[in-house]
Design an enzyme around this catalytic site. Structure first.
Site, PDB file in Angstrom:
ATOM      1  N   VAL A  16       0.828  -1.208   0.000  1.00 58.50           N
ATOM      2  CA  VAL A  16       0.000   0.000   0.000  1.00 58.50           C
ATOM      3  C   VAL A  16       0.864   1.260   0.000  1.00 58.50           C
ATOM      4  O   VAL A  16       0.696   2.155  -0.823  1.00 58.50           O
ATOM      5  CB  VAL A  16      -0.935   0.014   1.227  1.00 58.50           C
ATOM      6  CG1 VAL A  16      -1.746   1.311   1.269  1.00 58.50           C
ATOM      7  CG2 VAL A  16      -1.858  -1.187   1.211  1.00 58.50           C
ATOM      8  N   ASP A  34       9.957   3.385   6.908  1.00 66.18           N
ATOM      9  CA  ASP A  34       9.666   2.011   7.284  1.00 66.18           C
ATOM     10  C   ASP A  34      10.649   1.581   8.359  1.00 66.18           C
ATOM     11  O   ASP A  34      11.827   1.979   8.332  1.00 66.18           O
ATOM     12  CB  ASP A  34       9.777   1.082   6.068  1.00 66.18           C
ATOM     13  CG  ASP A  34       9.028  -0.236   6.256  1.00 66.18           C
ATOM     14  OD1 ASP A  34       7.980  -0.415   5.622  1.00 66.18           O
ATOM     15  OD2 ASP A  34       9.493  -1.067   7.064  1.00 66.18           O
ATOM     16  N   ARG A  39      14.257  -3.295   4.017  1.00 61.49           N
ATOM     17  CA  ARG A  39      13.308  -2.796   3.026  1.00 61.49           C
ATOM     18  C   ARG A  39      13.756  -1.428   2.501  1.00 61.49           C
ATOM     19  O   ARG A  39      13.750  -1.185   1.288  1.00 61.49           O
ATOM     20  CB  ARG A  39      11.916  -2.690   3.649  1.00 61.49           C
ATOM     21  CG  ARG A  39      10.843  -2.052   2.768  1.00 61.49           C
ATOM     22  CD  ARG A  39      10.526  -2.893   1.563  1.00 61.49           C
ATOM     23  NE  ARG A  39       9.279  -2.464   0.924  1.00 61.49           N
ATOM     24  CZ  ARG A  39       8.953  -2.746  -0.319  1.00 61.49           C
ATOM     25  NH1 ARG A  39       9.776  -3.456  -1.076  1.00 61.49           N
ATOM     26  NH2 ARG A  39       7.799  -2.350  -0.818  1.00 61.49           N
ATOM     27  N   THR A  85      -2.505  -4.401   9.266  1.00 63.21           N
ATOM     28  CA  THR A  85      -3.440  -4.679  10.368  1.00 63.21           C
ATOM     29  C   THR A  85      -3.914  -6.127  10.208  1.00 63.21           C
ATOM     30  O   THR A  85      -4.997  -6.382   9.674  1.00 63.21           O
ATOM     31  CB  THR A  85      -4.639  -3.705  10.361  1.00 63.21           C
ATOM     32  OG1 THR A  85      -5.135  -3.573   9.015  1.00 63.21           O
ATOM     33  CG2 THR A  85      -4.240  -2.344  10.880  1.00 63.21           C
ATOM     34  N   THR A 120      -6.548  -0.911   7.223  1.00 64.80           N
ATOM     35  CA  THR A 120      -7.898  -1.427   7.457  1.00 64.80           C
ATOM     36  C   THR A 120      -8.162  -1.589   8.945  1.00 64.80           C
ATOM     37  O   THR A 120      -7.355  -2.196   9.663  1.00 64.80           O
ATOM     38  CB  THR A 120      -8.083  -2.778   6.759  1.00 64.80           C
ATOM     39  OG1 THR A 120      -7.877  -2.602   5.353  1.00 64.80           O
ATOM     40  CG2 THR A 120      -9.479  -3.335   6.996  1.00 64.80           C
ATOM     41  N   CYS A 260      -6.438  -9.230   2.826  1.00 64.13           N
ATOM     42  CA  CYS A 260      -7.662  -8.423   2.760  1.00 64.13           C
ATOM     43  C   CYS A 260      -8.927  -9.259   2.909  1.00 64.13           C
ATOM     44  O   CYS A 260      -9.589  -9.214   3.943  1.00 64.13           O
ATOM     45  CB  CYS A 260      -7.709  -7.646   1.436  1.00 64.13           C
ATOM     46  SG  CYS A 260      -6.535  -6.293   1.345  1.00 64.13           S
ATOM     47  N   ARG A 331       1.240 -14.059   2.324  1.00 64.34           N
ATOM     48  CA  ARG A 331       0.526 -13.860   3.585  1.00 64.34           C
ATOM     49  C   ARG A 331      -0.847 -14.544   3.588  1.00 64.34           C
ATOM     50  O   ARG A 331      -1.641 -14.362   2.677  1.00 64.34           O
ATOM     51  CB  ARG A 331       0.338 -12.364   3.863  1.00 64.34           C
ATOM     52  CG  ARG A 331       1.584 -11.673   4.393  1.00 64.34           C
ATOM     53  CD  ARG A 331       1.331 -10.204   4.627  1.00 64.34           C
ATOM     54  NE  ARG A 331       1.124  -9.483   3.379  1.00 64.34           N
ATOM     55  CZ  ARG A 331       0.790  -8.194   3.322  1.00 64.34           C
ATOM     56  NH1 ARG A 331       0.598  -7.506   4.430  1.00 64.34           N
ATOM     57  NH2 ARG A 331       0.637  -7.611   2.154  1.00 64.34           N
TER      58      ARG A 331
END
Length: 432
Positions: A16, A34, A39, A85, A120, A260, A331
């Protein structure tokens, strides 16, 4: 604050946050933050392991900086939080990353700043948890000293057509004025346009029902596939016939994973249970989808047994472990559950995936990813992810992975091959 003074800071550079940082950097000065040094260093070297942003786009970053040093947030005046989240093993929302990010922003929050959350959450979370943390850490007061908004992410990993700029964006703010300003800022980069929700809570609720709706629609066709299997009907053929009606929704059965669709419904049910309501339909859909890997494994075992192949020691090739096609994200992939169920029968499983990180798969699931070149003398084949590389294979190539003296089972879980051609090619075909 006006647009010319804007210094945007994005906390969380995953699927995102990174595309958002790249798009905003085309209009404003942006700091991508981050906590992962690895990363950040990869991005500084123009490498995005998620494949969401090209090397060319990262190279054109005169107005985009990356950092893991918290102090670099001190110059930011428009914060965007895009941290994960997830849910825990009991399907309870894990809000720790969001709490940590809220406290981090609070340490650098100044008068006149704006904070927008994209992660989210359940309806009410921003105002009930995030904003109090911002106020406590900063010593500032909402709508007097600083302002907040919520603009839920709508990223579709692996989709090169509907990218960030081409998906309509919901925005909201803690006051009418801040809501308009936030909407104006996002309008600078979202070609598809924006939808300004009346309140933050409405924007939060809209996000969780989007994926809950998809989850329930997939659960419905998954249940249909179980019923039609008992009837000896091919589910895809039935769905194709039904889709001849103009308003029939084109959903397909399958295993629901990722960060999601298989997660967001639990945020909504968590809040409902907090309020004393026990959701039924949403959780029923979750149960059906969570059980699909077990159902598929059982079907595979029965089919292989029916061919006369000795299950113990039989070789199955499995193609794809990421949660969706053309995406390296593993994931919450339910394919690992499928592998686990099959291994309880002492089956030798060769696992391939051109996009999954081999080290990550080995570390998290103790599974070795191999090349399709190692797919030889298989008793059966499972195509579990519709990567483009797999879609480009023909039935003859798939048959070449298997033993010539048997009739192997082809489990085409994504329905990407012609059933008729596969059967003519010497397979027992199983589709959901």
């Amino acid at each position: 604050m006006n647009k010319e003074e804007l210094k945007i800071g994005i906390l969380g550079l995953g699927y995102v946050g990174l595309p958002l940082a790249v798009e905003f950097a085309k209009k404003f000065d942006v700091l991508g933050f981050d906590i992962s040094k690895k990363r950040v260093k990869e991005l500084e070297n123009n490498i995005d392991i998620t494949n969401e942003v090209s090397t060319e786009d990262l190279e054109k970053r005169d107005t985009l900086d990356f950092s893991f040093a918290e102090k670099d947030l001190s110059n930011v005046n428009f914060f965007i939080v895009t941290v994960p989240t997830p849910i825990d093993s009991s399907n309870t929302p894990n809000l720790e990353p969001l709490k940590v990010a809220s406290k981090t922003v609070g340490r650098y929050l100044k008068k006149g700043d704006i904070v927008v959350f994209e992660s989210t959450v359940y309806p009410g979370c921003t105002e009930e948890m995030c904003i109090p943390l911002l106020e406590k850490v900063s010593g500032l007061i909402l709508n007097k000293d600083f302002f907040c908004g919520y603009s839920p992410e709508r990223v579709n990993p692996g989709d090169k057509i509907y990218g960030l700029a081409n998906i309509k964006k919901i925005t909201s703010g803690s006051t009418d004025q801040s809501a308009k300003f936030i909407d104006d800022i996002y309008s600078e980069i979202i070609k598809a346009g924006t939808f300004k929700a009346r309140t933050i809570k409405i924007a939060e609720a809209a996000k969780v029902i989007e994926n809950s709706q998809r989850d329930l629609n997939i659960a419905f066709v998954n249940e249909l596939s179980l019923i039609f299997s008992l009837m000896g009907l091919d589910t895809i053929e039935v769905l194709e016939a039904a889709e001849s009606k103009w308003n029939f929704l084109p959903f397909r059965p399958g295993m629901v994973g990722g960060h999601c669709i298989g997660v967001d419904p639990y945020y909504l049910t968590h809040k409902a249970e907090m309020l004393g309501y026990q959701p039924e339909v949403i959780l029923a859909g979750r149960r059906i989808n969570n059980n699909m890997s077990s159902m598929i494994a059982t079907k595979m075992i029965n089919l292989i047994s029916s061919t006369g192949i000795n299950l113990k020691g039989s070789r199955i090739g499995l193609m794809g472990v990421t949660f969706k096609e053309n995406c390296p994200d593993i994931r919450n992939s339910k394919i690992f559950d499928l592998i686990h169920h099959l291994k309880t029968w002492d089956i030798d499983i060769l696992v391939a995936d051109p996009l999954a990180d081999k080290e990550e798969v080995k570390e998290l699931h103790d599974i070795n990813i191999v090349s399709l070149k190692e797919f030889k003398d298989l008793d059966s084949l499972i195509v579990s992810v519709g990567h483009t590389e797999y879609r480009n294979l023909n039935v003859q190539e798939l048959r070449g992975f298997c033993k010539t003296e048997i009739k192997p089972v082809l489990a085409d879980l994504k329905g990407i091959y012609s059933k008729n051609e596969a059967e003519k090619g010497g397979f027992f075909v199983y589709r959901l």
